[in-house]
Write a protein that holds these residues in place. Structure first.
Motif, short mmCIF file in Angstrom:
data_model
loop_
_atom_site.label_atom_id
_atom_site.label_comp_id
_atom_site.label_asym_id
_atom_site.label_seq_id
_atom_site.Cartn_x
_atom_site.Cartn_y
_atom_site.Cartn_z
N UNK A 158 0.84 -1.20 0.00
CA UNK A 158 0.00 0.00 0.00
C UNK A 158 0.88 1.25 0.00
N UNK A 159 0.53 2.27 -0.77
CA UNK A 159 1.34 3.49 -0.81
C UNK A 159 1.22 4.28 0.49
N UNK A 160 2.17 5.17 0.70
CA UNK A 160 2.01 6.17 1.76
C UNK A 160 0.91 7.12 1.32
N UNK A 161 -0.04 7.41 2.19
CA UNK A 161 -1.19 8.22 1.82
C UNK A 161 -1.18 9.52 2.62
N UNK A 162 -1.30 10.63 1.90
CA UNK A 162 -1.45 11.93 2.54
C UNK A 162 -2.87 12.42 2.28
N UNK A 163 -3.67 12.49 3.32
CA UNK A 163 -4.98 13.12 3.22
C UNK A 163 -4.78 14.60 3.48
N UNK A 164 -4.93 15.41 2.43
CA UNK A 164 -4.71 16.84 2.56
C UNK A 164 -6.04 17.59 2.57
N UNK A 165 -6.28 18.34 3.64
CA UNK A 165 -7.50 19.12 3.78
C UNK A 165 -7.29 20.52 3.22
N UNK A 166 -8.04 20.85 2.19
CA UNK A 166 -7.96 22.18 1.58
C UNK A 166 -8.76 23.20 2.40
N UNK B 24 -7.31 4.03 -2.92
CA UNK B 24 -6.09 3.43 -2.40
C UNK B 24 -5.72 2.18 -3.20
N UNK B 25 -6.73 1.37 -3.53
CA UNK B 25 -6.47 0.16 -4.30
C UNK B 25 -5.94 0.47 -5.69
N UNK B 26 -6.46 1.50 -6.32
CA UNK B 26 -6.06 1.84 -7.68
C UNK B 26 -4.67 2.46 -7.75
N UNK B 27 -4.15 2.96 -6.62
CA UNK B 27 -2.83 3.59 -6.61
C UNK B 27 -1.79 2.69 -5.93
#
Length: 229
Positions: free
Chosen positions: A1-9, A184-187
């Motif tokens: 699984x990639x490292x995931x950054x949830x960025x809040x705009x 997440x699955x697609x990346x």
């Protein structure tokens, strides 16, 4: 699984937005945010950013919301002295690239003046990804040496990216845990991916400034309950 950054705009847009972002960070999966420095609740966002140093905070560069920091960027403004709406701002015949560079530099410098160091850069309505502004992005990248949201129509030269991939589908009808699982699955073939989000609690200031309101509360609920696979 990639490292995931949830960025809040939209950090700084309103106090309700600010509290939604902080709640989604402290009690959910949000790990980063980008701040509007020309918004009504910017100072409140600065206070929250300093009180919560575990949240990475960058600059959400504005060109289509609010008023400019500089007074000498007339090509970017409407008759009331505010930024033009997005559809007009994307008109190449109206935009002076030097004005964009001066204004966005001023916004970044203002962020620094608050005693904060930006983690990365992106923009409201993804204006930084507009191909006409590519020379501006390259100049800003050379000046500030900061990574950008990887959402460009044409990849600029000499620019570092926050992540290998960027996904904006967690928005509107896409606000669900199932969509996050799908993204997440697609990346899974990249090392890092940024997922854009807009958590918030509704207040009057948000209603006055944005057409995207109720769904932000749904985002907050998902982001504070979601558990990574």
């Amino acid at each position: 699984m990639p490292e995931i950054i949830f960025n809040a705009d939209d950090f700084g847009l309103s106090r309700g937005v600010n509290y939604g972002i902080i709640d989604s960070h402290l009690n959910g999966v949000v790990s980063a945010a980008t701040m509007l420095v020309n918004a009504p609740a910017t100072k409140h966002a600065v206070e929250l950013a300093k009180a919560n140093p575990s949240l990475r905070v960058g600059v959400h560069l504005a060109l289509t919301i609010g008023r400019p920091i500089r007074k000498d960027v007339l090509s970017l403004l409407n008759e009331d002295g505010a930024f033009r709406k997005q559809s007009d701002q994307r008109n190449e015949a109206l935009i002076n690239l030097d004005d964009v560079y001066r204004e966005w530099s001023a916004q970044i410098e203002l962020f620094y003046s608050y005693g904060l160091t930006p983690s990365h850069l992106d923009s409201h309505h993804h204006m930084h990804g507009w191909s006409y502004l590519r020379p501006v992005i390259e100049r800003l990248a050379d000046t500030y040496q900061l990574p950008w949201r990887n959402a460009f129509a044409v990849k600029p030269k000499g620019v570092s990216f926050l992540t290998d991939a960027f996904d904006a589908r967690f928005y509107q009808a896409g606000v669900s845990e199932e969509m996050l699982d799908q993204i997440i699955a697609e990346h899974n073939q990249v090392e890092t991916v940024e997922i854009m989000c807009h958590p918030a609690y509704i207040d009057l200031a948000l209603k006055k400034q944005s057409s995207y309101v109720e769904k932000r509360v749904e985002e907050t609920e998902v982001l504070t309950s979601y558990r990574l696979p």
